[in-house]
Design a protein around this motif. Structure first.
Motif, short mmCIF file in Angstrom:
data_model
loop_
_atom_site.label_atom_id
_atom_site.label_comp_id
_atom_site.label_asym_id
_atom_site.label_seq_id
_atom_site.Cartn_x
_atom_site.Cartn_y
_atom_site.Cartn_z
N MET A 1 0.82 -1.18 0.00
CA MET A 1 0.00 0.00 0.00
C MET A 1 0.87 1.25 0.00
SD MET A 1 -3.06 1.10 0.09
CE MET A 1 -3.97 2.52 0.53
N ILE A 2 1.91 1.24 0.79
CA ILE A 2 2.77 2.42 0.86
C ILE A 2 3.49 2.61 -0.46
CG2 ILE A 2 4.80 3.38 1.99
CD1 ILE A 2 3.82 2.04 4.57
N ARG A 3 3.95 1.52 -1.05
CA ARG A 3 4.65 1.63 -2.33
C ARG A 3 3.73 2.17 -3.43
NH1 ARG A 3 7.98 -3.33 -4.76
NH2 ARG A 3 9.36 -2.79 -3.06
N SER A 4 2.45 1.79 -3.38
CA SER A 4 1.52 2.26 -4.41
C SER A 4 1.25 3.75 -4.30
CB SER A 4 0.22 1.48 -4.34
OG SER A 4 -0.47 1.78 -3.15
N LEU A 5 1.42 4.31 -3.12
CA LEU A 5 1.18 5.74 -2.94
C LEU A 5 2.47 6.56 -2.99
CD1 LEU A 5 -1.50 5.62 -0.12
CD2 LEU A 5 -1.85 6.06 -2.55
N THR A 6 3.62 5.91 -3.09
CA THR A 6 4.88 6.65 -3.10
C THR A 6 5.65 6.38 -4.39
OG1 THR A 6 5.92 4.88 -1.81
CG2 THR A 6 5.06 6.76 -0.59
N THR A 7 6.50 5.40 -4.38
CA THR A 7 7.42 5.19 -5.50
C THR A 7 6.75 4.64 -6.75
OG1 THR A 7 7.97 3.00 -4.64
CG2 THR A 7 9.38 4.83 -3.96
N SER A 8 5.68 3.89 -6.62
CA SER A 8 5.02 3.29 -7.79
C SER A 8 3.81 4.07 -8.27
CB SER A 8 4.60 1.85 -7.46
OG SER A 8 5.73 1.07 -7.16
N PHE A 9 3.53 5.20 -7.66
CA PHE A 9 2.33 5.96 -8.01
C PHE A 9 2.37 6.45 -9.45
CE2 PHE A 9 -0.40 9.80 -7.79
CZ PHE A 9 -1.56 9.16 -7.43
N GLY A 10 3.53 6.85 -9.92
CA GLY A 10 3.66 7.31 -11.30
C GLY A 10 3.40 6.20 -12.31
N SER A 11 3.87 5.01 -12.00
CA SER A 11 3.64 3.87 -12.89
C SER A 11 2.17 3.52 -12.96
CB SER A 11 4.44 2.66 -12.41
OG SER A 11 5.82 2.93 -12.45
N ILE A 12 1.50 3.58 -11.83
CA ILE A 12 0.07 3.30 -11.81
C ILE A 12 -0.68 4.36 -12.62
CG2 ILE A 12 -1.94 3.16 -10.29
CD1 ILE A 12 -0.01 2.00 -8.16
N CYS A 13 -0.30 5.61 -12.44
CA CYS A 13 -0.95 6.69 -13.19
C CYS A 13 -0.69 6.56 -14.69
CB CYS A 13 -0.45 8.04 -12.69
SG CYS A 13 -1.05 8.46 -11.06
N PHE A 14 0.51 6.16 -15.08
CA PHE A 14 0.84 6.01 -16.50
C PHE A 14 0.00 4.92 -17.14
CE2 PHE A 14 3.71 4.50 -19.95
CZ PHE A 14 3.60 5.62 -20.75
N GLY A 15 -0.14 3.79 -16.46
CA GLY A 15 -0.98 2.71 -16.99
C GLY A 15 -2.43 3.13 -17.10
N SER A 16 -2.90 3.88 -16.12
CA SER A 16 -4.28 4.37 -16.16
C SER A 16 -4.46 5.41 -17.25
CB SER A 16 -4.67 4.95 -14.81
OG SER A 16 -4.59 3.96 -13.81
N LEU A 17 -3.44 6.22 -17.50
CA LEU A 17 -3.51 7.23 -18.55
C LEU A 17 -3.67 6.57 -19.92
CD1 LEU A 17 -3.23 10.21 -19.46
CD2 LEU A 17 -0.77 9.77 -19.66
N ILE A 18 -2.97 5.48 -20.14
CA ILE A 18 -3.08 4.78 -21.43
C ILE A 18 -4.50 4.29 -21.63
CG2 ILE A 18 -2.31 2.74 -22.70
CD1 ILE A 18 0.43 3.11 -21.33
N VAL A 19 -5.09 3.72 -20.59
CA VAL A 19 -6.48 3.25 -20.69
C VAL A 19 -7.42 4.43 -20.91
CG1 VAL A 19 -8.35 2.12 -19.43
CG2 VAL A 19 -6.05 1.18 -19.32
N ALA A 20 -7.18 5.54 -20.22
CA ALA A 20 -8.05 6.71 -20.36
C ALA A 20 -7.99 7.28 -21.78
CB ALA A 20 -7.66 7.77 -19.34
N ILE A 21 -6.82 7.29 -22.38
CA ILE A 21 -6.69 7.79 -23.76
C ILE A 21 -7.47 6.89 -24.71
CG2 ILE A 21 -5.05 8.09 -25.65
CD1 ILE A 21 -3.03 9.07 -23.53
N ILE A 22 -7.36 5.59 -24.53
CA ILE A 22 -8.10 4.66 -25.40
C ILE A 22 -9.61 4.83 -25.20
CG2 ILE A 22 -8.54 2.22 -25.88
CD1 ILE A 22 -5.59 1.71 -25.20
N GLN A 23 -10.04 5.01 -23.95
CA GLN A 23 -11.46 5.22 -23.69
C GLN A 23 -11.95 6.52 -24.31
OE1 GLN A 23 -11.68 4.98 -19.41
NE2 GLN A 23 -12.06 2.77 -19.45
N ALA A 24 -11.13 7.56 -24.27
CA ALA A 24 -11.53 8.84 -24.88
C ALA A 24 -11.64 8.69 -26.40
CB ALA A 24 -10.52 9.93 -24.52
N LEU A 25 -10.70 8.00 -27.01
CA LEU A 25 -10.79 7.75 -28.46
C LEU A 25 -12.00 6.93 -28.81
CD1 LEU A 25 -7.03 7.05 -29.29
CD2 LEU A 25 -8.37 9.08 -29.91
#
Length: 140
Positions: A1-25
């Motif tokens: 949980m701590i890793r997901s909110l600190t060091t890995s938060f950017g990776s999680i956001c990047f993966g979600s951004l890819i999905v969001a772009i595809i959903q917008a298209l």
């Protein structure tokens, strides 16, 4: 949980951004298709829908690598593809079969429990004070 909110938060956001772009298209293609019902727009929407499903499934595996090993999203994606290549896609098939088996098992257990309830309504006096179709009520 701590890793997901600190060091890995950017990776999680990047993966979600890819999905969001595809959903917008996909939504853009859907809106264009509602205005002009063309076969190419229908195909584009279908392809984007399939791509969205694939990326969401891939993200589940990549997030596991991000969470366990602390990889960046791109590095985790490369490791997931290596896993899929080395295992011959057996991991995907096993994961898909497990979820389908659990779903089928839950349906069977629900049906058996409903059948026991319907049998109890028909062969016992437990539901005598209830008006209406006691078999349907007990099955639900």
């Amino acid at each position: 949980m701590i890793r997901s909110l600190t060091t890995s938060f950017g990776s999680i956001c990047f993966g979600s951004l890819i999905v969001a772009i595809i959903q917008a298209l996909r939504q853009l293609a859907n809106q264009m298709r509602q205005q002009d019902d063309g076969i190419l727009l229908c195909l584009a929407e279908c392809i984007l829908s399939c791509l969205e499903s694939i990326v969401e499934y891939f993200n589940k595996w990549a997030y596991v690598y991000v969470g366990i090993y602390g990889y960046s999203y791109l590095e985790a994606g490369k490791n997931v593809m290596t896993l899929f290549k080395n295992r011959g896609w057996e991991a995907i098939i096993a994961d898909d079969l497990v979820s389908r088996t659990l779903f089928l098992l839950s349906l069977v257990v629900g049906g058996v429990a409903g059948g026991v309830g319907a049998a109890a309504a028909n062969f016992t006096d437990w539901f005598d004070g209830i008006e209406g179709n006691t078999s349907a009520i007990s099955f639900l």
